[in-house]
Scaffold this active site. Sequence first.
Site, short mmCIF file in Angstrom:
data_model
loop_
_atom_site.label_atom_id
_atom_site.label_comp_id
_atom_site.label_asym_id
_atom_site.label_seq_id
_atom_site.Cartn_x
_atom_site.Cartn_y
_atom_site.Cartn_z
N CYS A 1 0.83 -1.20 0.00
CA CYS A 1 0.00 0.00 0.00
C CYS A 1 0.87 1.25 0.00
O CYS A 1 0.62 2.21 -0.74
CB CYS A 1 -0.93 -0.01 1.22
SG CYS A 1 -2.07 1.39 1.27
N CYS B 1 -6.13 -2.96 7.42
CA CYS B 1 -7.37 -2.20 7.35
C CYS B 1 -8.53 -2.98 6.75
O CYS B 1 -9.68 -2.78 7.13
CB CYS B 1 -7.14 -0.89 6.60
SG CYS B 1 -6.71 -1.06 4.85
#
Length: 381
Positions: free
Chosen positions: A121, A218
């Site tokens: 990410c 997440c």
Amino acid sequence: MTAHPPVAGVNSLGFDKPPAQTRVVVAMSGGVDSSVVAAKLAQEGYDVIGVTLQLYDHGAALAKKGACCAGQDIHDARRVAERIGFPHYVLDYENKFRESVIDEFADAYLAGATPVPCIRCNERVKFRDLLETARDLDADCMATGHYIQRRMGPEGAELHMAADATRDQSYFLFSTTQEQLDFLRFPLGHLASKDETRALASRYGLSVADKPDSQDICFVPNGNYAAVIEKLRPGAADPGEIVDVDGNVLGQHQGVIHYTIGQRRGLGIGGLGDPLYVVRLDPVARQVIVGPREALSTRIVPVAEVNWIGPGAFQDGPREIMVRIRSTRPPRAAILRPAGPHSAEVELLDPEEGVSSGQACVFYETGGTRVLGGGWIQARR
């Protein structure tokens, strides 16, 4: 903002102009760290723009308070911007995130690896796409709440571990390129503890001052990797055999995705004498291979996709370094032997247990704090 006093005429972000003429985009997750960065820079007079990324569908299946991209976090980031008084934007990066991070995470897990999606990410979304957005906004730099230090060395910007070893996030940022490092700033890296960050949040009157840190990936609520993989890749939990290193069948399992290298508990094959550990996963044969603890020991670690930000050229030859092969373990002595432009063999001076493909192997200088780069651990052939 930095660990060292600024040069006369140079502001705290390293630019030779007043803060008011220095535009900085702050990547805001909605947590206390990035909120403090944005508030502090704004209070110092910088031209701050806050940006929060919506990275996945906030449906009931995945929404989780405390995860870095949940809907509540976007709301929290917006409240900070409103209180301090700087513009804030929410960018829909859902498709980019799925293509660049989630899909690879699922495929790597199904292949028996143990991926680290937070690194991908940073590499493929925050420090690539978001960084380009910051440039499009005519920003001089982009700041984040990561606990890592950027220092200027004789040959330019260097990446160093955070002052607080317990908060250091260098393992997750090894793939930062030199070009990205030139544009990035990490204003919290020099702080001695997280308590200092929370004290600053209280001083600025931020509602997130006592917000708990996110612990999970997440898009993986409650750390339940298998449930997410099954949703993304139906049929991923097909049953198979648990076998020993000689191929003897010891039991059955309910899906390779439920196991990790080094796992001892929950194998369902107790009463067989000495403890057995997962030493390898074979998703093609749908086998979980178990063996004695010594079978977990690894000395030679093949590494691919190497990113080098150390001194000299990566292929200059073998060098003694320190490496970290898991985020929770301290760096250990090793020899780095380049095997190609972006591949290497890392020899650990002392064998390590539970080395897993898909994890990162991060390089550090010996006797110092500088991050030299790193790569991705490959399965042994």
